[in-house]
Each structure stands twice: as structure tokens, then as C-alpha cells.
Design a protein around this motif. Sequence first.
Motif, PDB file in Angstrom:
ATOM      1  N   ASP A  32     -13.051 -23.129  13.974  1.00  0.00           N
ATOM      2  CA  ASP A  32     -12.687 -21.807  14.476  1.00  0.00           C
ATOM      3  C   ASP A  32     -13.304 -20.770  13.551  1.00  0.00           C
ATOM      4  N   LEU A  33     -14.333 -20.072  14.041  1.00  0.00           N
ATOM      5  CA  LEU A  33     -15.085 -19.138  13.197  1.00  0.00           C
ATOM      6  C   LEU A  33     -14.743 -17.685  13.473  1.00  0.00           C
ATOM      7  N   ASN A  34     -13.658 -17.442  14.197  1.00  0.00           N
ATOM      8  CA  ASN A  34     -13.236 -16.066  14.443  1.00  0.00           C
ATOM      9  C   ASN A  34     -12.539 -15.551  13.178  1.00  0.00           C
ATOM     10  N   ASP A  35     -13.361 -15.211  12.198  1.00  0.00           N
ATOM     11  CA  ASP A  35     -12.870 -14.894  10.867  1.00  0.00           C
ATOM     12  C   ASP A  35     -13.929 -14.053  10.164  1.00  0.00           C
ATOM     13  N   PRO A  36     -13.516 -13.121   9.296  1.00  0.00           N
ATOM     14  CA  PRO A  36     -14.521 -12.320   8.577  1.00  0.00           C
ATOM     15  C   PRO A  36     -15.530 -13.152   7.787  1.00  0.00           C
ATOM     16  N   LEU A  37     -15.129 -14.349   7.353  1.00  0.00           N
ATOM     17  CA  LEU A  37     -16.067 -15.207   6.621  1.00  0.00           C
ATOM     18  C   LEU A  37     -17.060 -15.896   7.539  1.00  0.00           C
ATOM     19  N   TRP A  38     -16.780 -15.890   8.832  1.00  0.00           N
ATOM     20  CA  TRP A  38     -17.640 -16.562   9.829  1.00  0.00           C
ATOM     21  C   TRP A  38     -17.820 -18.010   9.415  1.00  0.00           C
ATOM     22  N   SER A  39     -19.037 -18.533   9.468  1.00  0.00           N
ATOM     23  CA  SER A  39     -19.233 -19.960   9.213  1.00  0.00           C
ATOM     24  C   SER A  39     -18.948 -20.352   7.765  1.00  0.00           C
ATOM     25  N   ALA A  40     -18.985 -19.402   6.844  1.00  0.00           N
ATOM     26  CA  ALA A  40     -18.680 -19.715   5.442  1.00  0.00           C
ATOM     27  C   ALA A  40     -17.221 -20.111   5.253  1.00  0.00           C
ATOM     28  N   LYS A  41     -16.384 -19.818   6.235  1.00  0.00           N
ATOM     29  CA  LYS A  41     -14.998 -20.270   6.182  1.00  0.00           C
ATOM     30  C   LYS A  41     -14.924 -21.783   5.976  1.00  0.00           C
ATOM     31  N   GLN A  56     -18.076 -11.496  -2.585  1.00  0.00           N
ATOM     32  CA  GLN A  56     -17.081 -10.488  -2.205  1.00  0.00           C
ATOM     33  C   GLN A  56     -16.209 -10.970  -1.046  1.00  0.00           C
ATOM     34  N   GLY A  57     -16.809 -11.677  -0.111  1.00  0.00           N
ATOM     35  CA  GLY A  57     -16.052 -12.172   1.038  1.00  0.00           C
ATOM     36  C   GLY A  57     -15.014 -13.202   0.641  1.00  0.00           C
ATOM     37  N   PHE A  58     -15.383 -14.112  -0.251  1.00  0.00           N
ATOM     38  CA  PHE A  58     -14.424 -15.109  -0.717  1.00  0.00           C
ATOM     39  C   PHE A  58     -13.306 -14.457  -1.516  1.00  0.00           C
ATOM     40  N   LYS A  59     -13.641 -13.471  -2.349  1.00  0.00           N
ATOM     41  CA  LYS A  59     -12.614 -12.800  -3.151  1.00  0.00           C
ATOM     42  C   LYS A  59     -11.620 -12.061  -2.255  1.00  0.00           C
ATOM     43  N   ALA A  60     -12.125 -11.524  -1.132  1.00  0.00           N
ATOM     44  CA  ALA A  60     -11.235 -10.838  -0.194  1.00  0.00           C
ATOM     45  C   ALA A  60     -10.229 -11.805   0.432  1.00  0.00           C
TER      46      ALA A  60
END
Length: 316
Positions: A32-41, A56-60
Motif C-alpha cells: 500500500d503506497l498511498n503514503d507520503p513516503l511512496w515506495s520508500a515506505k 527528511q521523509g523518514f525523519k517526518a
Amino acid sequence: MSSLLSEFLEKSGGVAIVDGGLATELERYGADLNDPLWSAKCLVTSPHLVRQATIQGFKAKGLSEEESEALIKKSVEIACEARDLYYKKCDKKDIDDSKIPKHRPIFIAASVGSYGAYLADGSEYSGDYGNAGTLDFLKEFHRRRVQILAESGADLIAFETTPNKIEAQAYAELLHEEDVKIPAWFTFNSKDGENVVSGDSMLECASVAEASDKVVAVGINCTPPRFIEGLILSIKKVTTKPIIVYPNSGETYDPVIKEWVQNTGVPDEDFVSYVKHWWKAGASIFGGCCRTTPKTISGIYNTLSERSVSSGETNN
């Protein structure tokens, strides 16, 4: 640095293939990639699946800076592990020869997406960063990630989906300021077939890449296939570097729901039909971006193999 890619292309018959839409495959495997991290999730939840993102995305998401940097490194480690497994399969002697893949050289490209991709608001498709769109700000935003990836074991850095000229300038300056020891390629995206998505001139953006001796290829990604041939011809006017193209399927991304919503993309068969035109126009590195599939990449390979046979070349 330019010799690295030149030698690679020479060994592969003058053309090379890059991979397809990773996020598309992750979704096919249930992510499920409906997330600000997209595929990096998936680096957090499913590290066997995978792609790198921003510190920055991971820290958020609540990770520490150390944890965030470790995940960036891990993304490259996973890709290198996959390459090693492929090479081991190629070297196996105890199974039927028909099951042994042909040994081909593989480069690992560490992806650096735009600042807009981190914002997760669709601005990688507009290039409008508001007050944040200054050269100094963008250099500082990307600096640490570039430093990490340059030392990660990747063969090159892929600066992708670049939506405006100023971000390309930030990349070029970082490559020299940090004295990056591995080469890079720059790719831009377009929605009109003439300019990058911000409205900046494609010719001016490609010229930024051409001016840097750290950049070994320049081209287009995440752009509808129908625009690619004309963009190749434009880029050829300002660059002597190999031209790389990996378009999307032609569908439209909705940044609000974070999904590709218009099922009007180009079927794999039709996408592949463009490939010979792109090669004749001057491209030498080919692949697919969002919504393309392994079938797309297989079709590209088969098409380029046929080209090699008909022209008397050898495709390794």
C-alpha cells in the motif's frame, strides 16, 4: 567518468536497458503506497521489496537521523545483493543450461528524486516550490543524501524526474562541491513535449547537464511516450552525452489521492512500438518509469535485440 558509461555501451552493442516502474511492481505484490513516503515506505515495512527515499521523509515518520541515513544506505545494499544473486545464478554449473541466465554487466543507479517528490503534493509534476525553490535551499536539502549515496557502493547517481532548471543547477553544483567520485545522469520530465514541467526550457536544462563533467548521460523520464522522440531530437542539439529515456505509461497522477487515476495509458505492446523511433532519434539507454511493467522491459529488450541483428551489431 564518461569512459565508464561509454565502455558499458560499447560492450552492450551501443544500447543499454534500465529497469521499469518499481512502485507498480510493489503494488502488484500487495504494498500500500498511498503514503507520503511512496515506495520508500517499503524500506521500513517490507525491506525485501524496496527503493530509497529522503532523509527528511523518514525523519517526518519519526525515525532518527541515524536510522534515516541507514535506510538510505540499505536501499543500495539491497540492490547490490540482488545483483550478486543474479551473478551467482549465472555462474551455476549444476543445473540445466537452459535455466542459466546470460551473464550481463549490471550497474546500480542510486535514485535521487526531486524536492517535490519529498513534499508528496505532486509538485514534482509542476516544479513549483514557492519560496523553497532557491538554489541554496535545494542544495542543502539534497546534500547529505548525495553524500551518502556517493559512498554507498552504487555505480552512479540517477537524478530523476527533475522538474525545473534550478534543481538541475543545484545537483550539478553539489556534484562538484562534494567532489563526488561516481558519475551521474540527469533526467527531466515534460508534459508538453517541449519544456520541462515547470515551463523551463528543456534545452537550457539539458545544457546544465552537458556542462558538468560529472554527468555521463542526460534525458527524459516519467513523461508520456508520445513526447519522447521530439524531446530526444531537442536534447541532441545541446548535448554530446548518451541520451537516456524511460517514459511513464502516459497515465495521469493525482497528487491528492496519490494514485494514477486515468486508465488511458499506452499498452505494453504500443509502448514498445515507440522504441525503434527513439533509437533512431538518438537515444542509447532505454527503460520505463511509472506504470510500466516487466513485460514492457522485456519488449524493449527484444526490440533492441532485433535492431542489433538487422544492423549487423552484437548486443550483449
